[in-house]
Design an enzyme around this catalytic site. Structure first.
Site, PDB file in Angstrom:
ATOM      1  N   TYR A  56      38.503   4.206  18.361  1.00  0.00           N
ATOM      2  CA  TYR A  56      38.181   5.222  19.364  1.00  0.00           C
ATOM      3  C   TYR A  56      39.184   5.257  20.524  1.00  0.00           C
ATOM      4  O   TYR A  56      39.142   6.163  21.338  1.00  0.00           O
ATOM      5  CB  TYR A  56      36.753   5.048  19.884  1.00  0.00           C
ATOM      6  CG  TYR A  56      35.745   5.678  18.946  1.00  0.00           C
ATOM      7  CD1 TYR A  56      35.675   7.064  18.811  1.00  0.00           C
ATOM      8  CD2 TYR A  56      34.905   4.907  18.154  1.00  0.00           C
ATOM      9  CE1 TYR A  56      34.781   7.659  17.929  1.00  0.00           C
ATOM     10  CE2 TYR A  56      34.008   5.482  17.249  1.00  0.00           C
ATOM     11  CZ  TYR A  56      33.953   6.872  17.157  1.00  0.00           C
ATOM     12  OH  TYR A  56      33.080   7.458  16.278  1.00  0.00           O
TER      13      TYR A  56
ATOM     14  N   GLU B 286      19.240  -8.553  -0.196  1.00  0.00           N
ATOM     15  CA  GLU B 286      20.241  -7.485  -0.293  1.00  0.00           C
ATOM     16  C   GLU B 286      19.953  -6.339   0.654  1.00  0.00           C
ATOM     17  O   GLU B 286      20.820  -5.905   1.408  1.00  0.00           O
ATOM     18  CB  GLU B 286      20.306  -6.943  -1.740  1.00  0.00           C
ATOM     19  CG  GLU B 286      21.281  -5.793  -1.890  1.00  0.00           C
ATOM     20  CD  GLU B 286      21.264  -5.128  -3.271  1.00  0.00           C
ATOM     21  OE1 GLU B 286      21.884  -4.067  -3.398  1.00  0.00           O
ATOM     22  OE2 GLU B 286      20.640  -5.662  -4.213  1.00  0.00           O
TER      23      GLU B 286
ATOM     24  N   ASP C 233      18.819  -6.598  -6.115  1.00  0.00           N
ATOM     25  CA  ASP C 233      18.392  -5.697  -7.183  1.00  0.00           C
ATOM     26  C   ASP C 233      18.996  -6.180  -8.501  1.00  0.00           C
ATOM     27  O   ASP C 233      20.090  -6.761  -8.514  1.00  0.00           O
ATOM     28  CB  ASP C 233      18.885  -4.266  -6.918  1.00  0.00           C
ATOM     29  CG  ASP C 233      18.135  -3.582  -5.783  1.00  0.00           C
ATOM     30  OD1 ASP C 233      17.030  -4.039  -5.439  1.00  0.00           O
ATOM     31  OD2 ASP C 233      18.666  -2.599  -5.237  1.00  0.00           O
TER      32      ASP C 233
END
Length: 353
Positions: A95, A181, A234
């Site tokens: 920025y 996760e 997962d």
């Protein structure tokens, strides 16, 4: 800091010498993403080989002249920060001149290239990562500015500190660390008060692919407490990849492996074999995409899979079925099956890899 300043001065001196000799200046950086430059060591994970191949960022080549200029710009910013003992996040750097840098990912890549080129950890360059990870559970510590953080007394989540190296006085009665996760699963376990009901533990989530600070915190907790570290992911190639990042590191950050990897990390769940064992209905599973197939094929070829025959077996089950499952699939058995049955049973009877 004098070491960092000297390293940057050496780079600039090389540029000036080239100009004095009427040659186009060149910056030489390692090919961080080339698997031929990476070796696997069981005790460390993925690390960069000493004589790795390099690429040149030339100032006289249209394809790389802009990158050359941006590297010098960021080197000058780092030099000033180290001199004045101030810090900035990668986001602050982007920025400071969004038009010049064009995107955050350009800044991130250049900072990693500079860290690798100078052989100096990113933290020593006075560049901080923006943290996205959360931590909760049986843990207390003091931040660099003296703020005391107590994760133990409530189901409140705390953001992973932006300066993990600066935290001290870590105390915990945790019996294990659970890396989760996804944020949704992490929040669910918090709501179920999992970390105090079953056994005192520390829970961490990188909310997907972990940022540098989350990985540094997992490593710091391992160094401090030497307790088991389990991952709850997962049952899909993406989850396996994330787990491998915690355990073995990533190709792009292999030059910092010694500070980041925790090779003792265990695969707790969700295992592909669990889906069969628990009689999860096939309709609740998700078919593989082409991207999933490619990702899994790539993971199976990685050097660390050869020394993990049980992992390989699980990945082959996944590859044969071409089906994947999110942790939330366990809610089809009961709404609190994960915290009431699945996790306590595994902790009591084993079943992690």
């Amino acid at each position: 800091s004098s070491e960092v300043l000297e390293a940057i001065e050496n780079v600039i001196q090389g540029v000036l010498q080239s100009l004095a000799q009427k040659k186009a200046p060149v910056l030489t950086v390692a090919n961080r993403r080339d698997w031929r430059n990476i070796e696997f060591k069981d005790s460390v994970g993925l690390q960069m080989i000493p004589g790795c191949t390099t690429k040149q960022i030339r100032s006289d080549c249209p394809q790389s002249a802009r990158r050359f200029a941006l590297m010098l710009k960021i080197l000058s910013m780092i030099y000033k920060m180290v001199q004045s003992n101030t810090y900035a996040t990668k986001r602050d750097i982007y920025y400071s001149d969004t038009q010049l840098f064009s995107s955050q990912s350009v800044v991130d890549e250049i900072i990693n290239d500079i860290s690798c080129m100078l052989k100096i950890p990113r933290r020593s360059l006075h560049v901080l990562s923006t943290t996205k990870g959360f931590v909760a559970g049986n843990l207390c510590y003091t931040e660099e500015d003296g703020t005391k953080v107590n994760c133990t007394c409530s189901a409140t989540v705390f953001t992973v500190p932006s300066n993990v190296q600066g935290i001290k006085n870590l105390t915990s009665h945790a019996k294990f660390i659970l890396i989760v996760e996804k944020d949704a699963t992490f929040q669910r376990l918090l709501d179920d008060d999992f970390f105090s009901k079953v056994s005192p533990c520390i829970m961490i989530t990188g909310r997907g692919v972990p940022d540098l600070n989350t990985r540094l915190l997992v490593r710091k907790l391992w160094d401090s407490f030497q307790i088991p570290i389990f991952t709850l992911m997962d049952a899909d190639p993406h989850g396996v990849e994330i787990m491998c990042v915690y355990k073995y590191g990533s190709a792009s950050m292999s030059f910092e492996a010694h500070h980041l990897t925790v090779p003792s990390v265990k695969w707790f769940g969700l295992l592909p074999s669990d889906l069969e064992r628990l009689n999860i209905c096939k309709d609740a599973l998700i078919p593989f995409t082409k991207q999933d197939e490619n990702k899994l094929a790539s993971i199976l070829k990685r050097p660390y899979i050869a020394c993990q025959p049980l992992w390989k077996k699980e990945l082959e089950i996944m590859a044969a079925s071409k089906l994947k499952a999110e942790i939330q699939v366990l809610t089809c058995l009961s709404s609190d099956f994960l915290s009431r049955v699945y996790l306590p049973n595994k902790l009591q009877f084993g079943g992690w890899l």
